[in-house]
Design an enzyme around this catalytic site. Structure first.
Site, PDB file in Angstrom:
ATOM      1  N   CYS A 115     -10.240 -21.608  43.556  1.00  0.00           N
ATOM      2  CA  CYS A 115      -9.861 -20.211  43.797  1.00  0.00           C
ATOM      3  C   CYS A 115      -8.625 -20.067  44.691  1.00  0.00           C
ATOM      4  O   CYS A 115      -7.988 -19.018  44.698  1.00  0.00           O
ATOM      5  CB  CYS A 115     -11.037 -19.450  44.407  1.00  0.00           C
ATOM      6  SG  CYS A 115     -12.506 -19.442  43.354  1.00  0.00           S
ATOM      7  N   HIS A 252      -8.273 -13.089  47.586  1.00  0.00           N
ATOM      8  CA  HIS A 252      -8.946 -13.592  46.383  1.00  0.00           C
ATOM      9  C   HIS A 252     -10.093 -12.648  46.056  1.00  0.00           C
ATOM     10  O   HIS A 252     -10.889 -12.283  46.930  1.00  0.00           O
ATOM     11  CB  HIS A 252      -9.465 -15.004  46.650  1.00  0.00           C
ATOM     12  CG  HIS A 252     -10.440 -15.494  45.634  1.00  0.00           C
ATOM     13  ND1 HIS A 252     -10.225 -15.393  44.271  1.00  0.00           N
ATOM     14  CD2 HIS A 252     -11.662 -16.078  45.777  1.00  0.00           C
ATOM     15  CE1 HIS A 252     -11.255 -15.894  43.633  1.00  0.00           C
ATOM     16  NE2 HIS A 252     -12.149 -16.318  44.516  1.00  0.00           N
ATOM     17  N   ASN A 282     -14.762 -12.467  39.467  1.00  0.00           N
ATOM     18  CA  ASN A 282     -14.046 -13.575  40.091  1.00  0.00           C
ATOM     19  C   ASN A 282     -13.363 -14.400  39.001  1.00  0.00           C
ATOM     20  O   ASN A 282     -14.022 -15.084  38.225  1.00  0.00           O
ATOM     21  CB  ASN A 282     -15.028 -14.440  40.881  1.00  0.00           C
ATOM     22  CG  ASN A 282     -14.356 -15.580  41.618  1.00  0.00           C
ATOM     23  OD1 ASN A 282     -13.204 -15.915  41.378  1.00  0.00           O
ATOM     24  ND2 ASN A 282     -15.090 -16.205  42.529  1.00  0.00           N
TER      25      ASN A 282
END
Length: 325
Positions: A115, A252, A282
């Site tokens: 990520c 993020h 996500n």
């Protein structure tokens, strides 16, 4: 003193056509819209079609970023693709994107920091540009996480989606002050001791299988809220700026609760936080450029704004970057 800066010239994104709502997931998984929204803020995610690869998503995002920048593909001499879900073990997905765009010069490679991948890729490209090794770069975050999810595990499969985002960077001479446009500071960190808290249980060298994503959600939440603020503080300290100087915080997009807790810890009001996790879940390395593109297109992020990026991912890896837009 005159200094080369990596200035953002364009931004673009792409989400697969298939958008799956929480209600649709609840028809096949023991979950509910209320349960997902309350714990994550996620309302929908996009899933790549059969045969639609990470390089396909990355190419679409790259084309949009090039259009935004007003550049032809031939102007690019560096492509960095951040991904944990490459098309193949090799070659790098970036080389497939390079070929798709018709680029035959320069360098293209992948970065794997889960990520945090986009922040890692941006920092690497910035170093290439500031040292004169390249003039214009495409930094892309692209993922097809739906391919590594265990769709029987409701604690993880509801959290992730597919997508891609990209920025075009150009080496531009600045005055060497914080008034310059471009990447002003960046910091990267990793700590491999936390591998077991977020990982994929497969790989070419270990099992010979792709494997599935596994996560200890509580531990990830705790560590994210604990680790991230310090690196953000250090990044701003590098240029002598307080958090009050930040116009937009683009984290993020993993979980709305993590984002809210981090912003509160930093004293950043919700009005300065770009939040898009509700619409695409996500998307790992793609989430920051997806959020950037959304905020640029709707007019929030404007030329001259101070933008702070932050991410944390499996490994663990984490990082931050400060950009004068």
């Amino acid at each position: 003193m005159a200094t080369l800066r990596s200035v953002v010239r364009g931004v673009g994104s792409y989400l697969p056509e298939n958008c799956v709502s929480n209600e649709e997931l609840a028809r096949t998984i023991d979950t509910s819209d209320e349960w997902i929204v309350q714990r994550t803020g996620i309302r929908a995610r996009h899933i790549a079609a059969e045969g639609e690869t990470t390089s396909d998503l990355a190419t679409r995002a790259a084309q949009a970023a090039l259009t935004s920048a007003g550049f032809d593909a031939e102007a690019i001499d560096l492509i960095v693709v951040a991904t944990s879900t490459p098309d193949n073990t090799f070659p790098a997905t970036a080389t497939t994107v390079q070929a798709n765009l018709g680029i035959t010069g320069g360098a293209a490679f992948d970065v794997q920091a889960v990520c945090t991948g986009f922040v890692y890729g941006l920092t690497i490209a910035d170093n290439f540009l500031r040292t004169g090794s390249a003039k214009r770069a495409l930094v892309i975050g692209a993922e097809t996480f739906s391919r590594i999810l265990d769709w029987t595990d409701r604690t993880t499969c509801v959290l992730f989606g597919d997508g891609a985002g990209a920025v075009v960077l150009e080496a531009t001479m600045g005055q060497g002050s914080i008034q310059d446009r471009g990447v002003l500071a960046a910091r990267l960190r990793s700590d491999g001791r936390h591998k077991s808290k977020l990982y994929v249980d497969g790989g070419p060298s270990s099992t010979g299988q792709v494997g599935h994503l596994r996560m200890d959600g509580r531990e990830v939440f705790k560590l994210a809220v604990g680790m991230v603020p310090q690196i953000l503080h250090d990044t701003l300290q590098d240029v002598g700026l307080p958090f009050e100087a930040i116009d937009w915080f683009v984290p993020h997009q993993a979980n709305q609760r993590i984002i809210a807790a981090t912003a509160e810890k930093l004293g950043l009001p919700p009005s300065k936080v770009v939040l898009t996790v509700d619409r695409h879940a996500n998307t790992s390395a793609a989430s920051i450029p997806l959020a950037l593109d959304a905020a640029v297109r709707d007019g929030r992020i404007k030329t001259g704004d101070m933008v702070l990026l932050e991410a944390m991912g499996g490994g663990f890896t984490w990082g931050a970057a400060l950009i004068r837009w």
